[in-house]
Write an enzyme that holds these catalytic residues in place. Structure first.
Site, PDB file in Angstrom:
ATOM      1  NE  ARG A  36      40.594  32.401  37.877  1.00 36.04           N
ATOM      2  CZ  ARG A  36      41.030  33.661  37.974  1.00 36.04           C
ATOM      3  NH1 ARG A  36      41.571  34.096  39.102  1.00 36.04           N
ATOM      4  NH2 ARG A  36      40.920  34.477  36.954  1.00 36.04           N
ATOM      5  CE  LYS A 197      37.925  52.636  39.929  1.00 29.22           C
ATOM      6  NZ  LYS A 197      39.172  52.599  40.690  1.00 29.22           N
ATOM      7  N   GLY A 354      36.029  37.038  36.605  1.00 32.57           N
ATOM      8  CA  GLY A 354      35.469  36.618  37.891  1.00 32.57           C
ATOM      9  C   GLY A 354      34.054  37.120  38.130  1.00 32.57           C
ATOM     10  N   GLY A 377      41.231  39.197  32.408  1.00 31.02           N
ATOM     11  CA  GLY A 377      42.195  39.994  31.649  1.00 31.02           C
ATOM     12  C   GLY A 377      42.847  39.230  30.498  1.00 31.02           C
TER      13      GLY A 377
END
Ligand code: 3PG
Ligand code: MG
Length: 395
Positions: A36, A197, A354, A377
């Site tokens: 990044r 999840k 990531g 996201g």
């Protein structure tokens, strides 16, 4: 593009408040992946080359509006200086007198880094007063944080409305790469979504099934889908309270004509540890005292067949516990195959997030993907067709 870029701005002598995403992995005070930071270097360099003063605004972790020394940006300075090749001056606050003093004293050629914006409760609330305080520190606002553009925060959204605003080089690159690869994707489109999840990617999965032709569900979240089908997953990571939601997603996929690919066989172990003794069993035969840590060889074949039939691939999340060998086997095999098809020109492949980028780097596959996004996201929300507040505010 519908918004201004650095090319449209006169930067000479100007303080350029630049929102970046340097929410990078750090272990024992050291940055372990500088991707990044490298990807914002062009923006910083461009501002410096044109006589502007880059003043970097960024968040780090989720400190919940309080000062937390464990989430200071200060330890990132050596990594920033190494990548930018110039000195980076730190201010202990992102607004107020401490920040103003550093910005006022900034010399040409230097970069200022302001402390974690999320130390102020107003940041995540997109508070107008905080945005106004930050606006005093700049003449121009440049947003180069595509990976935080799905957040409507003071430094990503509010600020853009208070100063002449433009997109930075990475923001431009991300948006144009995603648009050209996925704007009107060649079908069939395959999405591979993995990770621990279901709960964090629920809305996404529900929306994706109406947008893609095939969906591979992998990693821990696949266990929840197996459980939803009445399969006993033993001690596997599984969100048992999410099985109804998983069933709904399966129903939605069926209606939309999206093929869902769940693992038909799995690799199970009794311990979550590198090199743990393991065996391959059918997906419905996980022993009661074992846990699923990877997809099995039959499952990998099914994923590879889906990749082979796809023209476009979107990837977010690993297929197994890729951090500990040999449970990285399925992720590596699928990643290598996707890389091979992309390199051969048969597939357009875009990956983000990531963990995903770490997994693809580990598999030495990232280099052959069509595009690797710095965003997780934000990339997925863009995929769903949602408006990203940080991008919208630039328009
Ligand atoms: C990320 O690392 O995914 C971005 O920096 C956004 O961080 P957040 O999910 O804490 O808003
Ligand atoms: Mg995130």
């Amino acid at each position: 593009m519908a918004w201004k870029t650095l090319d449209d701005m006169d930067l000479a002598g100007k303080r350029v408040l630049t929102r970046v995403d340097i929410n990078v992995p750090v272990e024992n005070g050291k940055v372990t992946d500088t991707t990044r930071i490298e990807r914002i270097a062009a923006t910083v360099q461009d501002i410096l080359d044109r006589g502007g003063k880059p003043v970097l605004l960024a968040h780090f972790g989720r400190p919940k509006g309080e000062r937390n020394p464990d989430m200071s940006l200060q330890p990132l300075i050596p990594a920033l200086e190494a990548v930018f090749g110039t000195s980076v001056v730190f201010a202990a606050d992102c607004a107020g007198p401490a920040a103003a003093a550093v910005v006022d004293a900034l010399q040409e050629g230097q970069v200022a880094l302001l402390e974690n914006t999320r130390f102020h409760a107003g940041e995540t609330k997109n508070d107008a007063d905080l945005a106004a305080e930050m606006a005093k520190l700049g003449d121009i606002y440049c947003n180069d944080a595509f990976s935080a553009a799905h957040r409507a925060h003071a430094s990503t959204e509010g600020l853009a409305r208070l100063l002449p605003a433009c997109a930075g080089r990475l923001m431009q690159a991300e948006l144009s790469a995603l648009e050209s690869a996925l704007g009107t994707p060649e079908r069939p489109v395959l999405a591979v979504v993995g990770g621990a999840k279901v709960s964090t990617k629920l809305e996404l999965l529900g929306n994706l099934v109406s947008k893609v032709d095939m969906l591979v569900i992998g990693g821990g979240m696949a266990n929840t889908f197996l459980a939803a089908q009445g399969i006993d997953v033993g001690k596997s990571l599984c969100e048992h309270d999410m099985t109804d939601t998983a069933s709904e997603i399966l129903g939605k996929a069926k209606e939309a004509g999206c093929e869902i690919i769940l693992p038909s066989d799995v690799v199970v172990a009794r311990e979550f540890k590198e090199g743990a003794e393991n065996e391959t069993v059918a997906a419905n035969a996980c022993p009661a005292d074992a846990m699923i840590l990877d997809a099995g060889p039959e499952a990998v074949k099914a994923v590879q067949a889906a990749i082979e039939s796809a023209k476009t691939l979107i990837w977010n999340g690993p297929l197994g516990a890729f951090e500990i060998a040999p449970f990285d086997t399925a992720t590596n095999a699928a990643a290598k195959y996707a890389a091979e098809r992309s390199e051969g020109g048969q597939l357009v492949s875009v990956a983000g997030g990531g963990d995903t980028v770490a997994a693809l780097n580990k598999a030495e596959a990232a280099g052959d993907f069509t595009y690797i996004s710095t965003a997780g996201g934000a990339f997925l929300e863009w995929m769903e067709g949602k408006e990203l507040p940080g991008v919208a505010a630039l328009g």
